[in-house]
Write a protein that holds these residues in place. Structure first.
Motif, PDB file in Angstrom:
ATOM      1  N   ALA A 121      73.870  83.116  22.101  1.00  0.00           N
ATOM      2  CA  ALA A 121      72.474  83.554  22.073  1.00  0.00           C
ATOM      3  C   ALA A 121      72.089  83.943  23.496  1.00  0.00           C
ATOM      4  O   ALA A 121      72.362  83.208  24.436  1.00  0.00           O
ATOM      5  CB  ALA A 121      71.583  82.425  21.575  1.00  0.00           C
ATOM      6  N   VAL A 122      71.504  85.101  23.648  1.00  0.00           N
ATOM      7  CA  VAL A 122      71.015  85.504  24.973  1.00  0.00           C
ATOM      8  C   VAL A 122      69.528  85.808  24.870  1.00  0.00           C
ATOM      9  O   VAL A 122      69.037  86.277  23.839  1.00  0.00           O
ATOM     10  CB  VAL A 122      71.774  86.720  25.552  1.00  0.00           C
ATOM     11  N   ASP A 123      68.829  85.544  25.946  1.00  0.00           N
ATOM     12  CA  ASP A 123      67.374  85.746  25.958  1.00  0.00           C
ATOM     13  C   ASP A 123      67.031  87.227  25.800  1.00  0.00           C
ATOM     14  O   ASP A 123      67.699  88.084  26.361  1.00  0.00           O
ATOM     15  CB  ASP A 123      66.804  85.223  27.284  1.00  0.00           C
ATOM     16  N   ILE A 124      65.986  87.505  25.041  1.00  0.00           N
ATOM     17  CA  ILE A 124      65.424  88.856  25.000  1.00  0.00           C
ATOM     18  C   ILE A 124      64.426  88.965  26.155  1.00  0.00           C
ATOM     19  O   ILE A 124      63.547  88.112  26.284  1.00  0.00           O
ATOM     20  CB  ILE A 124      64.690  89.105  23.666  1.00  0.00           C
ATOM     21  N   ASP A 125      64.595  89.972  26.977  1.00  0.00           N
ATOM     22  CA  ASP A 125      63.607  90.185  28.044  1.00  0.00           C
ATOM     23  C   ASP A 125      62.491  91.063  27.486  1.00  0.00           C
ATOM     24  O   ASP A 125      62.537  92.283  27.570  1.00  0.00           O
ATOM     25  CB  ASP A 125      64.260  90.838  29.259  1.00  0.00           C
ATOM     26  N   GLU A 126      61.490  90.414  26.901  1.00  0.00           N
ATOM     27  CA  GLU A 126      60.416  91.141  26.235  1.00  0.00           C
ATOM     28  C   GLU A 126      59.657  92.027  27.213  1.00  0.00           C
ATOM     29  O   GLU A 126      59.072  93.035  26.824  1.00  0.00           O
ATOM     30  CB  GLU A 126      59.438  90.160  25.577  1.00  0.00           C
ATOM     31  N   CYS A 127      59.647  91.633  28.476  1.00  0.00           N
ATOM     32  CA  CYS A 127      58.838  92.371  29.455  1.00  0.00           C
ATOM     33  C   CYS A 127      59.459  93.705  29.819  1.00  0.00           C
ATOM     34  O   CYS A 127      58.748  94.674  30.036  1.00  0.00           O
ATOM     35  CB  CYS A 127      58.636  91.529  30.704  1.00  0.00           C
ATOM     36  N   SER A 128      60.779  93.764  29.919  1.00  0.00           N
ATOM     37  CA  SER A 128      61.367  95.042  30.312  1.00  0.00           C
ATOM     38  C   SER A 128      61.787  95.850  29.092  1.00  0.00           C
ATOM     39  O   SER A 128      62.028  97.041  29.192  1.00  0.00           O
ATOM     40  CB  SER A 128      62.567  94.817  31.237  1.00  0.00           C
ATOM     41  N   GLU A 129      61.845  95.184  27.942  1.00  0.00           N
ATOM     42  CA  GLU A 129      62.326  95.877  26.760  1.00  0.00           C
ATOM     43  C   GLU A 129      61.316  96.898  26.245  1.00  0.00           C
ATOM     44  O   GLU A 129      61.670  97.945  25.756  1.00  0.00           O
ATOM     45  CB  GLU A 129      62.600  94.838  25.677  1.00  0.00           C
ATOM     46  N   ARG A 130      60.061  96.555  26.331  1.00  0.00           N
ATOM     47  CA  ARG A 130      59.028  97.461  25.835  1.00  0.00           C
ATOM     48  C   ARG A 130      58.076  97.778  26.965  1.00  0.00           C
ATOM     49  O   ARG A 130      57.656  96.903  27.687  1.00  0.00           O
ATOM     50  CB  ARG A 130      58.281  96.814  24.669  1.00  0.00           C
ATOM     51  N   SER A 131      57.749  99.077  27.091  1.00  0.00           N
ATOM     52  CA  SER A 131      56.867  99.438  28.202  1.00  0.00           C
ATOM     53  C   SER A 131      55.846 100.451  27.727  1.00  0.00           C
ATOM     54  O   SER A 131      55.864 100.872  26.571  1.00  0.00           O
ATOM     55  CB  SER A 131      57.698  99.989  29.366  1.00  0.00           C
ATOM     56  N   GLY A 132      54.983 100.861  28.622  1.00  0.00           N
ATOM     57  CA  GLY A 132      53.953 101.836  28.281  1.00  0.00           C
ATOM     58  C   GLY A 132      53.007 101.282  27.244  1.00  0.00           C
ATOM     59  O   GLY A 132      52.618 100.121  27.301  1.00  0.00           O
ATOM     60  N   GLU A 133      52.661 102.093  26.250  1.00  0.00           N
ATOM     61  CA  GLU A 133      51.681 101.660  25.259  1.00  0.00           C
ATOM     62  C   GLU A 133      52.256 100.639  24.288  1.00  0.00           C
ATOM     63  O   GLU A 133      51.514  99.986  23.566  1.00  0.00           O
ATOM     64  CB  GLU A 133      51.121 102.867  24.513  1.00  0.00           C
ATOM     65  N   ASP A 134      53.585 100.508  24.258  1.00  0.00           N
ATOM     66  CA  ASP A 134      54.206  99.516  23.384  1.00  0.00           C
ATOM     67  C   ASP A 134      54.318  98.153  24.054  1.00  0.00           C
ATOM     68  O   ASP A 134      54.759  97.193  23.435  1.00  0.00           O
ATOM     69  CB  ASP A 134      55.627  99.959  23.016  1.00  0.00           C
ATOM     70  N   ALA A 135      53.974  98.099  25.318  1.00  0.00           N
ATOM     71  CA  ALA A 135      54.187  96.863  26.069  1.00  0.00           C
ATOM     72  C   ALA A 135      53.501  95.695  25.377  1.00  0.00           C
ATOM     73  O   ALA A 135      52.433  95.838  24.784  1.00  0.00           O
ATOM     74  CB  ALA A 135      53.669  97.030  27.483  1.00  0.00           C
ATOM     75  N   LEU A 136      54.130  94.541  25.459  1.00  0.00           N
ATOM     76  CA  LEU A 136      53.573  93.356  24.814  1.00  0.00           C
ATOM     77  C   LEU A 136      52.402  92.796  25.600  1.00  0.00           C
ATOM     78  O   LEU A 136      51.551  92.111  25.052  1.00  0.00           O
ATOM     79  CB  LEU A 136      54.664  92.301  24.654  1.00  0.00           C
ATOM     80  N   CYS A 137      52.376  93.056  26.898  1.00  0.00           N
ATOM     81  CA  CYS A 137      51.250  92.625  27.727  1.00  0.00           C
ATOM     82  C   CYS A 137      50.709  93.860  28.446  1.00  0.00           C
ATOM     83  O   CYS A 137      51.479  94.699  28.877  1.00  0.00           O
ATOM     84  CB  CYS A 137      51.695  91.616  28.786  1.00  0.00           C
ATOM     85  N   ASP A 138      49.403  93.944  28.606  1.00  0.00           N
ATOM     86  CA  ASP A 138      48.829  95.089  29.307  1.00  0.00           C
ATOM     87  C   ASP A 138      48.645  94.823  30.792  1.00  0.00           C
ATOM     88  O   ASP A 138      48.411  95.745  31.566  1.00  0.00           O
ATOM     89  CB  ASP A 138      47.472  95.463  28.707  1.00  0.00           C
ATOM     90  N   HIS A 139      48.728  93.566  31.200  1.00  0.00           N
ATOM     91  CA  HIS A 139      48.496  93.270  32.607  1.00  0.00           C
ATOM     92  C   HIS A 139      49.792  92.751  33.229  1.00  0.00           C
ATOM     93  O   HIS A 139      50.632  93.539  33.580  1.00  0.00           O
ATOM     94  CB  HIS A 139      47.289  92.350  32.749  1.00  0.00           C
ATOM     95  N   PHE A 140      50.004  91.451  33.249  1.00  0.00           N
ATOM     96  CA  PHE A 140      51.266  90.954  33.780  1.00  0.00           C
ATOM     97  C   PHE A 140      52.071  90.326  32.655  1.00  0.00           C
ATOM     98  O   PHE A 140      51.533  89.604  31.817  1.00  0.00           O
ATOM     99  CB  PHE A 140      51.028  89.910  34.876  1.00  0.00           C
ATOM    100  N   CYS A 141      53.365  90.593  32.669  1.00  0.00           N
ATOM    101  CA  CYS A 141      54.264  90.037  31.652  1.00  0.00           C
ATOM    102  C   CYS A 141      55.275  89.143  32.344  1.00  0.00           C
ATOM    103  O   CYS A 141      55.824  89.508  33.384  1.00  0.00           O
ATOM    104  CB  CYS A 141      54.975  91.184  30.935  1.00  0.00           C
ATOM    105  N   HIS A 142      55.504  87.955  31.797  1.00  0.00           N
ATOM    106  CA  HIS A 142      56.444  87.009  32.396  1.00  0.00           C
ATOM    107  C   HIS A 142      57.487  86.640  31.359  1.00  0.00           C
ATOM    108  O   HIS A 142      57.150  86.091  30.306  1.00  0.00           O
ATOM    109  CB  HIS A 142      55.714  85.753  32.873  1.00  0.00           C
TER     110      HIS A 142
END
Ligand SMILES: [Ca+2]
Ligand SMILES: [Ca+2]
Ligand SMILES: [Ca+2]
Length: 295
Positions: A121-142
């Protein structure tokens, strides 16, 4: 199914594990189909690679093969020059589950020992995986192992939707002052919901004057569908305002005004600034003297 150390289970849910062809390292049976379902916790994906691979080669792997969902179709022998062997290639599942199918046909031209695969199992990097309008966070993502969280700049609150920056200023009580969008004249942040309140003494009337530099995202046909500023003073409502033409001067009849600024999740505009003054007389001074008490 399998021998001892690997692949006894067709359903694997550990953080790592191994699977191999039936009877490994002896030749695998003919006419067989086996499916492994690997799943790991939410927030992880599965990385799988083969440490041994020896299946009957065939054109387009039509005889014997290993298939990882839509990700890959493998067959053949590692030492031969075929493109269908996995070699060093790792399979990475897009989500937290992976289904692997082994299939053999009714015959073999020689002895083939099958395959051994390992997954983790490897971690999904949610912050770099989705960007722009699809981003999971609109401000800072950790990103962290097994998940992620959103935050926003110091001094502001993030709405529970994880996107909206909530800002509200202290009430402006001075008889004059200046307020502006965040970071003005640099672009304001996206996904903001800001409330500013001006409250001066009874009897005064607020006069607002926007800077000539005014830039709020607009639309050529629809009135302010993206970002807008709206003012409520007493029973009067001014706006919504957007675009690049300053609303100029707004004379109100009220000593109280609330200013709402909304920005959506995209675009880069510079914002607005306004100065306000209060004109008129304080009522508290004149009216205090009119009280009389007759018992
Ligand atoms: Ca075969
Ligand atoms: Ca993560
Ligand atoms: Ca916008």
């Amino acid at each position: 199914i399998g021998t001892g150390w690997c692949a006894c289970n067709l359903s694997l849910s550990g953080m790592y594990g191994s699977l191999c062809s039936p009877n490994f390292p002896e030749p695998y049976p003919r006419d067989m189909q086996l499916r492994w379902n690997v799943s790991v916790p939410d927030g992880f994906q599965i990385k799988l690679y083969f440490s041994h691979f020896d299946l009957e080669p065939s054109y387009l792997c039509e005889y014997d093969y290993v298939k990882g969902e839509v990700l890959a179709l493998f067959c053949g022998k590692e030492q031969t020059d075929t493109e269908a062997v996995p070699a060093q290639q790792a399979l990475t599942s897009p989500r937290n589950s992976l289904s692997l199918l082994f299939s053999s046909d009714f015959s073999d031209e020689e002895r083939f020992s099958g395959f051994v695969a390992h997954y983790s199992a490897v971690d999904i990097d949610e912050c770099s995986e989705r960007s722009g309008e699809d981003a999971l966070c609109d401000h800072f993502c950790h990103n962290y192992i097994g998940g992620y969280y959103c935050s926003c700049r110091y001094g502001y609150r993030l709405h529970s939707d994880n996107h909206t920056l909530e800002c509200s200023s202290d009430v402006f009580r001075e008889r004059s002052g200046v307020l502006s969008s965040i970071d003005f004249p640099a672009p304001y942040p996206k996904s903001c919901e800001c409330l500013y309140r001006i409250e001066v003494e009874d009897g005064f009337r607020l006069r607002l004057q926007f800077d000539s530099h005014f830039d709020v995202e607009d639309h050529p046909d629809v009135s302010c569908p993206y970002d807008y500023i709206k003012i409520k003073a007493g029973s009067a409502v001014f706006g919504p305002f957007c675009g690049d033409r300053s609303p100029g001067v707004i004379q109100t009849d009220s000593n109280v005004a609330s200013i709402v600024f909304h920005s959506d999740s995209s675009g880069e505009n510079l914002g607005w600034r306004l100065g306000y003054t209060a004109t008129g007389e304080s009522m508290s001074r004149c009216c205090k003297q009119t009280h009389s008490w007759e018992l």
